[in-house]
Write an enzyme that holds these catalytic residues in place. Structure first.
Site, PDB file in Angstrom:
ATOM      1  N   SER A  23       0.715  -1.077  -0.049  1.00 13.51           N
ATOM      2  CA  SER A  23       0.107  -0.001   0.061  1.00 13.51           C
ATOM      3  C   SER A  23       0.918   1.257   0.086  1.00 13.51           C
ATOM      4  CB  SER A  23      -0.924   0.096   1.128  1.00 13.51           C
ATOM      5  OG  SER A  23      -0.118  -0.015   2.356  1.00 13.51           O
ATOM      6  N   ASP A  24       1.671   1.196   0.815  1.00 16.13           N
ATOM      7  CA  ASP A  24       2.555   2.696   0.969  1.00 16.13           C
ATOM      8  C   ASP A  24       3.496   2.838  -0.232  1.00 16.13           C
ATOM      9  OD1 ASP A  24       4.213   0.677   1.935  1.00 16.13           O
ATOM     10  OD2 ASP A  24       4.811   1.744   3.646  1.00 16.13           O
ATOM     11  N   CYS A  25       4.225   1.856  -0.668  1.00 12.95           N
ATOM     12  CA  CYS A  25       4.933   1.677  -1.759  1.00 12.95           C
ATOM     13  C   CYS A  25       4.252   2.215  -3.246  1.00 12.95           C
ATOM     14  CB  CYS A  25       5.647   0.470  -2.021  1.00 12.95           C
ATOM     15  SG  CYS A  25       6.675  -0.170  -0.624  1.00 12.95           S
TER      16      CYS A  25
END
Length: 575
Positions: A406-408
């Site tokens: 998700s954050d990448c």
């Protein structure tokens, strides 16, 4: 209160930015990413060395020069007391010390070398001795042939044959790193596979267990629950001990000659189906270094001369890194996309006056961000293989790896959006809006019921499942949880996308950011901080928490949570 900055200070800041970026540009790889050392854990390299030893491919995969550098790494990270930690900055543990000792011996170090003897002395100085290594260590020792399989708590492959629906304990509901490690572990355990006996393994047996009266004196049934005090981060609750006891009593029926051996054969076939799926969809890189080498071993057990094992050997170098401290196995196949995304945002933030100077680095980084996006969905049925959708996402490292996070995904999207604002003749053509919209679809799909975002997938089960966490050394590994860092990254990415593409999924984005805001507020601590799970815990988390609230439209003036977070940071400032 803001301080006025004079022209002299502004010029000094500009020079610092230019010099820093010039240095940074020299570190950029020719394909546009910034390579970096992603090492640290001391329990990764031992698995690779053990698998290379038992499969007979040591000279092919880890030639003499590699082994020499690996020994240097071990010497450089030995603690003053002779032991080894879970990671290079950690206190000595039985897990780290036993595995590092075994690795040193397999790499060619002699038992009487001073530093090797010091590690052995550390092991023998503890009452439990090497038997007290936690369950992951026991697994590696057992497949090497220097520990008995009966001394492990069960890892039954049959759990993969259980129904998924209405089953909160199905491994398909586990955090992906957890399930992808215990998947191949269960295969090796279910086969009770052990590498060939040799003079070296017999010597290691003698050396490890001398303080317990020798290998033949070990009570393997009792050894299942032994764990050194230095390693016991997560003690097993009684319910778990009862489950392991019951499963260990049923295990003989599942082994060859037992009445339920047909079920074991079926389970092993099911497990290998998932092992091959993981291998093929990551181009034999796999999600991480632990399951990489165990998957490699599973393919060898299935067919020592097969194509799958050969492909695995070819991807081992993806995990190796040599630096001033020696050669190590990294905690991932790198952090290429993650680092490049932040580098793009930092260089662009320097301002238009630096664009001409930074344009070559930004153009190369743009090409890397472009080619790293996952463009093809994982093969086959995603639900059947417990996979979240991938197409449109960005990974932590490379497109070959391909697991979306998700954050990448969010930082990759933000980098693409920043680059789209810059002149195409300077930094390259923007990534098409349709591909960015696919990325937004992924980010929205990741949001959990609590309003937050987890790492690789949605949360699929409940926290009480941690009662059955079999790893004494790690906590909170059974399911994927929502995090302040992931949630903020997703919120800021959605807000940035909305700014450039206001007509695309506007209502969904507005609702997702509002729910994310409530989640961030709900997990803020009374002192104004957020508990972080990466980086410099509280400082890193505060950065993300504040940025997430700003993306939701809050300001310092309007939001008490931001004011409390700022007060927290100021209270920790070093005078």
């Amino acid at each position: 209160r803001p301080r006025l900055v004079g022209a002299g200070r502004r010029a000094e800041a500009a020079r610092a930015i230019e010099h820093g970026a010039a240095y940074f540009a020299q570190l950029q790889d020719e394909d546009g990413h910034w390579p970096g050392d992603y090492g640290g854990p001391m329990f990764l390299m031992p698995g690779l060395v053990i698998v290379c030893h038992v499969t007979g491919c040591m000279d092919q995969v880890l030639p003499a020069t590699h082994r020499q550098e690996m020994l240097r790494y071990l010497r450089n990270h030995q603690n003053a007391d002779g032991g080894y930690g879970l990671h290079i900055e950690g206190h000595s543990t039985m897990f780290g010390t036993v595995l590092s000792y075994v690795t040193a011996r397999l790499l060619g170090a002699g038992a009487d070398e001073g530093w090797v003897a010091e590690a052995r002395a550390w092991i023998h100085a503890r009452e439990c001795g090497a038997v007290g290594t936690p369950s992951w260590g026991k697994f590696w020792l057992a497949l090497l042939g220097v520990y008995e399989w009966s001394g492990l708590n069960p890892m039954p492959p049959e759990m993969w044959c259980a129904p998924y629906a209405l089953n909160p304990l199905h491994p398909g509901r586990y955090w992906c790193h957890c399930r992808m490690v215990y998947l191949p572990m269960s295969y090796v355990y279910g086969k009770r596979w052990t590498g060939p006996k040799s003079d070296l393994t017999e010597a290691i047996k003698e050396e490890l267990y001398a303080s317990r009266g020798g290998y033949d004196k070990i009570d393997w049934e009792a050894a299942r629950s032994e764990c050194a005090a230095e390693d016991l981060y997560y003690p097993h609750p009684l319910i778990q001990d009862a489950v392991w006891w019951g499963l260990s009593k049923a295990e003989p029926m599942l082994l060859e000659g037992g009445s339920l051996h047909w079920l074991r054969r079926k389970a092993l076939t099911e497990v290998m189906k998932h092992v091959h799926y993981e291998d093929k969809n990551t181009r034999y890189v796999d999600i991480g270094p632990v399951n990489k080498v165990i998957n490699m071993l599973c393919c060898y057990i299935e067919d020592p001369t097969g194509l799958a094992f050969r492909r695995h050997k070819a991807r081992v170098p993806d995990y190796l890194w040599v630096a001033e401290d020696g050669m190590k196995m990294q905690g991932y196949n790198g952090s290429q996309l993650w680092d490049t995304s932040f580098a793009v945002q930092a260089l662009a933030a320097a301002g238009p006056e630096f664009l001409e100077r930074f344009a070559p680095a930004l153009r190369a980084a743009h090409a890397y961000v472009d080619t790293s996006q996952v463009r093809v969905e994982a093969s086959g049925s995603l639900p059947e293989h417990y996979r979240h959708q991938s197409k449109g996402a960005w990974p932590f490292s490379t497109q070959d790896h391909g697991w979306p996070i998700s954050d990448c995904t969010s930082e990759g999207l933000k980098a693409a959006l920043v680059l789209a604002k810059l002149p195409a003749e300077k930094v390259g053509a923007p990534i098409p809006a349709g591909r960015l919209a696919e990325c937004v679809d992924i980010i929205l799909s990741y949001q959990n019921a609590d309003g937050g975002w987890a790492t690789y997938e949605n949360t699929r089960s409940w926290p009480w499942v941690e009662l059955f966490n079999p790893a004494e050394t790690f906590g909170d590994i059974m399911i994927d949880y929502s995090y302040v860092e992931c949630s903020s990254a997703c919120m800021t990415a959605l807000a940035a996308f909305r700014e450039q593409h206001p007509a695309v999924r506007a209502a969904d984005i507005r609702k997702a950011i509002a729910r994310g805001r409530q989640y961030l507020l709900s997990i803020q601590r009374p002192d104004g901080s957020w508990y972080g799970s990466w980086g410099v815990c509280f400082t890193y988390a505060a950065w993300f928490g504040i940025k997430g609230l700003l993306a939701a439209g809050e300001t310092y003036a309007s939001c008490g949570a931001i004011r409390r977070a700022v007060a927290f940071l100021l209270s920790k400032e070093i005078p």
